[in-house]
Design a protein around this motif. Structure first.
Motif, PDB file in Angstrom:
ATOM      1  N   ALA A 159     -39.053  -7.650   1.467  1.00 16.20           N
ATOM      2  CA  ALA A 159     -40.323  -7.337   2.126  1.00 16.20           C
ATOM      3  C   ALA A 159     -41.146  -6.499   1.156  1.00 16.20           C
ATOM      4  CB  ALA A 159     -40.085  -6.573   3.431  1.00 16.20           C
ATOM      5  N   LEU A 160     -42.313  -7.015   0.789  1.00 13.91           N
ATOM      6  CA  LEU A 160     -43.177  -6.375  -0.199  1.00 13.91           C
ATOM      7  C   LEU A 160     -44.290  -5.603   0.508  1.00 13.91           C
ATOM      8  CD1 LEU A 160     -43.592  -9.464  -2.560  1.00 13.91           C
ATOM      9  CD2 LEU A 160     -42.024  -7.543  -2.893  1.00 13.91           C
ATOM     10  N   LEU A 161     -44.420  -4.329   0.185  1.00 12.38           N
ATOM     11  CA  LEU A 161     -45.484  -3.504   0.734  1.00 12.38           C
ATOM     12  C   LEU A 161     -46.603  -3.399  -0.293  1.00 12.38           C
ATOM     13  CD1 LEU A 161     -43.417  -0.601   2.390  1.00 12.38           C
ATOM     14  CD2 LEU A 161     -44.013  -2.849   3.330  1.00 12.38           C
ATOM     15  N   ASP A 162     -47.636  -4.205  -0.107  1.00 13.09           N
ATOM     16  CA  ASP A 162     -48.855  -4.218  -0.907  1.00 13.09           C
ATOM     17  C   ASP A 162     -48.601  -4.354  -2.407  1.00 13.09           C
ATOM     18  OD1 ASP A 162     -51.794  -4.120  -0.440  1.00 13.09           O
ATOM     19  OD2 ASP A 162     -51.676  -2.536  -1.932  1.00 13.09           O
ATOM     20  N   ILE A 163     -47.920  -5.409  -2.767  1.00 13.21           N
ATOM     21  CA  ILE A 163     -47.736  -5.718  -4.187  1.00 13.21           C
ATOM     22  C   ILE A 163     -47.526  -7.218  -4.331  1.00 13.21           C
ATOM     23  CG2 ILE A 163     -45.231  -5.439  -4.295  1.00 13.21           C
ATOM     24  CD1 ILE A 163     -47.822  -4.186  -6.898  1.00 13.21           C
ATOM     25  N   ALA A 164     -48.009  -7.756  -5.457  1.00 11.66           N
ATOM     26  CA  ALA A 164     -47.884  -9.183  -5.747  1.00 11.66           C
ATOM     27  C   ALA A 164     -46.931  -9.380  -6.924  1.00 11.66           C
ATOM     28  CB  ALA A 164     -49.253  -9.776  -6.053  1.00 11.66           C
ATOM     29  N   PRO A 165     -46.464 -10.604  -7.153  1.00 12.85           N
ATOM     30  CA  PRO A 165     -45.497 -10.841  -8.226  1.00 12.85           C
ATOM     31  C   PRO A 165     -46.093 -10.877  -9.628  1.00 12.85           C
ATOM     32  CG  PRO A 165     -45.302 -12.496  -6.475  1.00 12.85           C
ATOM     33  CD  PRO A 165     -46.593 -11.778  -6.270  1.00 12.85           C
ATOM     34  N   GLY A 166     -47.392 -11.110  -9.750  1.00 12.68           N
ATOM     35  CA  GLY A 166     -47.981 -11.277 -11.067  1.00 12.68           C
ATOM     36  C   GLY A 166     -48.132  -9.971 -11.823  1.00 12.68           C
ATOM     37  N   ARG A 216     -41.532 -11.901   2.201  1.00  4.51           N
ATOM     38  CA  ARG A 216     -42.786 -11.708   2.930  1.00  4.51           C
ATOM     39  C   ARG A 216     -43.503 -10.501   2.341  1.00  4.51           C
ATOM     40  NH1 ARG A 216     -41.234  -8.856   8.621  1.00  4.51           N
ATOM     41  NH2 ARG A 216     -39.217  -7.969   8.026  1.00  4.51           N
ATOM     42  N   CYS A 217     -44.804 -10.431   2.590  1.00  3.32           N
ATOM     43  CA  CYS A 217     -45.630  -9.372   2.020  1.00  3.32           C
ATOM     44  C   CYS A 217     -46.629  -8.902   3.063  1.00  3.32           C
ATOM     45  CB  CYS A 217     -46.358  -9.918   0.779  1.00  3.32           C
ATOM     46  SG  CYS A 217     -47.570  -8.783   0.050  1.00  3.32           S
ATOM     47  N   ILE A 218     -46.956  -7.618   3.012  1.00  2.00           N
ATOM     48  CA  ILE A 218     -48.037  -7.089   3.835  1.00  2.00           C
ATOM     49  C   ILE A 218     -48.994  -6.364   2.906  1.00  2.00           C
ATOM     50  CG2 ILE A 218     -46.852  -4.913   4.411  1.00  2.00           C
ATOM     51  CD1 ILE A 218     -48.080  -5.290   7.277  1.00  2.00           C
ATOM     52  N   ARG A 219     -50.290  -6.647   3.043  1.00  2.00           N
ATOM     53  CA  ARG A 219     -51.281  -6.111   2.113  1.00  2.00           C
ATOM     54  C   ARG A 219     -52.333  -5.295   2.843  1.00  2.00           C
ATOM     55  NH1 ARG A 219     -55.600 -10.881   1.538  1.00  2.00           N
ATOM     56  NH2 ARG A 219     -56.477  -9.552  -0.084  1.00  2.00           N
TER      57      ARG A 219
END
Length: 259
Positions: free
Chosen positions: A111-118, A209-212
């Motif tokens: 679970a990603l808290l406001d971060i992208a993979p790039g 999953r991610c939340i931005r």
């Protein structure tokens, strides 16, 4: 390397929560406590990432995989065996993605808290701006108040300055920085340049999953679309900034608990 860490909860659903750049495990404590109270099945480990908080110093040429492997070593040392759920804010999210590539058998979900993979452009990174001011601060001072005045005098908000001052240690009659600012500067440039899209776009990956935050620039519309196409749903909190768990704690908790 085994990191300094603490645990919240006593359940058997094992989870690790990772803080962002210049932070410590304490930054996510409130969220961890709320989660375990709402879901007593959870047991959450909150480490200080390598080079942060009271964990050991960064080795030369450390990268995201270095940090991920230290988290795995810490999970082993603390009895968090098998695949666990990884939750990471900012740098912690990128470490989680690196772990999913390097030690996939230890990652049940991410679970990603406001971060992208790039890669993170240097002009986008808020932590880069903070780090530039931090590097200008003296290595020690006679008091916490003196260092606070230096940080705020160079443009940091009082709240952000107080957050950074959590990284002070006693030094005789004064205080000094607990972390190695130059080593963190080198790490920052190195890890921001890493490309983690393979963690999302490979044929098989753990649930992601991610939340931005709507007031944050870390997850662009283009990145959100690409993540969705790779099977990583992206939720949106219009009123939150980069610290989504601080700005919208109840919404983040509900998102974490959603099936």
């Amino acid at each position: 390397m085994v990191l300094e860490s603490f645990q919240v909860g006593t359940g058997d659903v094992l989870t690790v929560m990772l803080h962002g750049f210049l932070g410590t495990g304490r930054n996510l404590r409130s969220l961890a406590v709320a989660w375990t109270q709402a879901d007593p099945r959870r047991r959450i480990l909150l480490p200080d990432l390598t080079g942060h908080g009271t964990s050991s110093a960064l080795p030369p040429d450390a990268d995201l995989t270095t940090l991920a492997r230290d988290v795995v070593d810490t999970l082993d040392a603390k009895g968090f065996t098998g695949a666990v759920d990884w939750v990471g804010h900012s740098l912690g999210g990128r470490v989680s993605l690196a772990a999913s590539l390097d030690a996939s058998e230890r990652v049940g979900s991410v679970a990603l808290l406001d971060i992208a993979p790039g890669p993170v452009p240097l002009d986008l990174s808020e932590s880069g701006y903070v780090l530039d001011i931090l590097l200008k601060a003296p290595p020690r001072a006679d008091s916490r108040k003196a260092l606070r005045a230096d940080l705020t005098g160079n443009g940091l908000s009082e709240g952000l300055s107080d957050w950074l001052l959590m990284n002070l240690a006693p030094d005789g009659d004064g205080v000094r920085w607990r972390f190695d600012r130059e080593a963190l500067h080198r790490l920052h440039r190195r890890v921001n340049g890493e490309d983690l899209w393979p963690a999302v776009e490979r044929p098989v990956h753990p649930p992601l999953r991610c939340i931005r935050g709507g007031r944050s620039r870390y997850v662009s519309e283009e990145s959100a679309r690409r993540m969705e196409e790779g099977g990583c749903p992206v939720a949106f909190l219009p009123d939150a900034g980069h610290f989504v768990h601080v700005d919208s704690p109840q919404a983040v908790l509900a998102w974490l608990m959603a099936p």
